[in-house]
Design a protein around this motif. Structure first.
Motif, short mmCIF file in Angstrom:
data_model
loop_
_atom_site.label_atom_id
_atom_site.label_comp_id
_atom_site.label_asym_id
_atom_site.label_seq_id
_atom_site.Cartn_x
_atom_site.Cartn_y
_atom_site.Cartn_z
N ALA A 43 -27.66 -52.59 -18.72
CA ALA A 43 -26.55 -52.75 -19.66
C ALA A 43 -27.04 -53.01 -21.08
N LYS A 44 -28.13 -53.75 -21.22
CA LYS A 44 -28.64 -54.09 -22.55
C LYS A 44 -29.16 -52.86 -23.28
N ALA A 45 -29.69 -51.90 -22.53
CA ALA A 45 -30.24 -50.68 -23.14
C ALA A 45 -29.28 -49.50 -23.09
N ASN A 46 -28.08 -49.72 -22.54
CA ASN A 46 -27.09 -48.65 -22.37
C ASN A 46 -27.61 -47.55 -21.44
N LEU A 47 -28.37 -47.95 -20.43
CA LEU A 47 -28.91 -46.98 -19.47
C LEU A 47 -27.98 -46.88 -18.26
N GLU A 48 -27.64 -45.66 -17.88
CA GLU A 48 -26.79 -45.43 -16.72
C GLU A 48 -27.22 -44.11 -16.07
N ILE A 49 -27.94 -44.20 -14.95
CA ILE A 49 -28.35 -43.02 -14.18
C ILE A 49 -27.71 -43.16 -12.81
N SER A 50 -26.69 -42.37 -12.57
CA SER A 50 -25.86 -42.57 -11.37
C SER A 50 -26.41 -41.92 -10.12
N GLU A 51 -27.29 -40.92 -10.26
CA GLU A 51 -27.80 -40.20 -9.10
C GLU A 51 -29.30 -40.40 -8.95
N PRO A 52 -29.80 -40.58 -7.72
CA PRO A 52 -31.24 -40.68 -7.50
C PRO A 52 -31.90 -39.31 -7.63
N GLY A 53 -33.25 -39.32 -7.76
CA GLY A 53 -33.99 -38.07 -7.87
C GLY A 53 -34.42 -37.81 -9.30
#
Length: 371
Positions: A229-239
């Motif tokens: 959340a602090k870095a605005n990182l959001e990766i919803s899928e693995p791989g």
């Protein structure tokens, strides 16, 4: 009428003239675009030696003084955390203890400028006054593999402008009237490593995202959905997946990543070492993409993105920087010698959390370079 007659009676000559004209026009356009890109590059004064002399000659500035000398805890020094016990140091040198005597591992043994071509690559935060990523590249003058090392932004080093130890990333604030941000940061790196910095390039958050987008994105691989959340990182899928500039920026900045394990988000891999590895991996990916210019149009687009994104030291022309980058295009991790700075956590007398070096930089460099 004469023009129409010429076209009718000399079709081949007309075709040649049109083709040559089109080629010359296209070439002129690309020359114009490249010239515009070259002129768009921002530069900053860069003469660390002159800045060092100016600071040394200036009157001392009074700084808030903690209870211990040089902003290091007397109790911890006495216990030998930084080398010799305090009593032995003062018995040898008297009450006036120099920064080098107080904190020996914060200063590298001097290495001649002729030994390396050195390049300092700096990623700055949104303010452009604090360094978020600091990578030192060294090319041995005698040939051989280049060397790369990430310098922790929280590394506790000598700040000549303030006359005390501070975090390394504070150097970009400069020293008013005496040293630009690039100059002061370079001086702090020089004091810590013992190696003169030849050139410096820095890029801010927005510029980094634009550069990654211009290069077609980078590949990020995760085992599980990942967020910070602090870095605005959001990766919803693995791989493994190709991500844009904004996600790439969040990826290299992430200090508190979490992964979805089952139905619970769990904190993982938040060390500075992991973060530095991600930053270096992105640099290698960008170097690989720079080797794949598909057309003059893509070349000018990418160079324009670079030109609008970076700030170079005043002694390094954009053309020279491009030549350096071209020399290392497509470089792989296997062809570069890398090592990590050994550090320990420490809290200063001001209550600031910093990292202190376990060994002199010169000793750590010796693991990949024999001199």
């Amino acid at each position: 009428m004469a023009l129409i007659q010429f076209v009718l009676f000399h079709p081949w000559r007309t075709a040649v003239i049109l083709i040559v004209g089109a080629l010359l026009g296209t070439a002129a356009f690309y020359v114009y675009v490249l010239s515009t890109a070259l002129g768009a590059v921002a530069t900053e004064d860069f003469d660390p030696n002159a800045a060092r002399a100016a600071i040394a000659a200036a009157p001392a500035v009074e700084e808030p003084t903690p209870t211990s000398i040089w902003n290091l805890e007397v109790e911890e020094v006495a216990e030998g955390v930084f080398g010799d016990p305090l009593a032995e140091i003062e018995a040898t040198y008297g009450a006036s203890v120099s920064p080098e005597q107080r904190y020996p591992t914060a200063f590298g043994e001097p290495i001649a400028d002729s030994e390396f071509d050195s390049y300092l690559l700096v990623g700055t935060d949104a303010s452009s006054y604090l360094a978020d990523a600091i990578v030192l590249g060294l090319q041995p003058a005698g040939g051989g593999a280049p060397i790369m090392v990430s310098l922790p932004r929280d590394l506790y080093v000598w700040n000549l402008c303030k006359g005390r130890f501070t975090k390394l990333n504070a150097g970009l604030g400069g020293c008013k009237g005496m040293a630009s941000g690039s100059e002061l940061l370079a001086m702090m790196v020089e004091d810590y490593t013992g190696i003169p910095v030849d050139h410096l390039a820095r890029i801010n958050f927005d510029g980094f995202a634009r550069l990654v987008n211009a290069m077609g994105g980078i590949t990020v691989c995760v085992d599980l959905p990942t967020r910070d959340a602090k870095a605005n990182l959001e990766i919803s899928e693995p791989g493994c997946q190709v991500v844009d500039g904004d996600t790439a920026l969040a990826w290299v900045r992430s200090r508190s990543p979490e992964q979805l394990q089952g139905e619970e988000w769990v904190r993982v891999g938040g060390s500075d070492f992991t973060r530095q590895q991600r930053q270096q991996d992105v640099l290698f990916q960008l170097a690989g993409k720079a080797a794949n210019f598909s057309s003059p149009a893509s070349l000018t687009t990418k160079l324009s993105a670079v030109a609008s994104s970076v700030r170079l030291d005043s002694s390094w022309s954009f053309g020279s920087a491009i030549n350096t980058g071209w020399k290392y295009r497509g470089i792989s991790t296997s062809s570069v010698k890398r090592f990590s700075i050994g550090v320990r956590d420490y809290r200063t007398s001001f209550g600031e959390a910093v990292l202190v070096s376990r060994q002199k930089f010169t000793e750590q460099l010796a693991t990949v370079w024999s001199g």
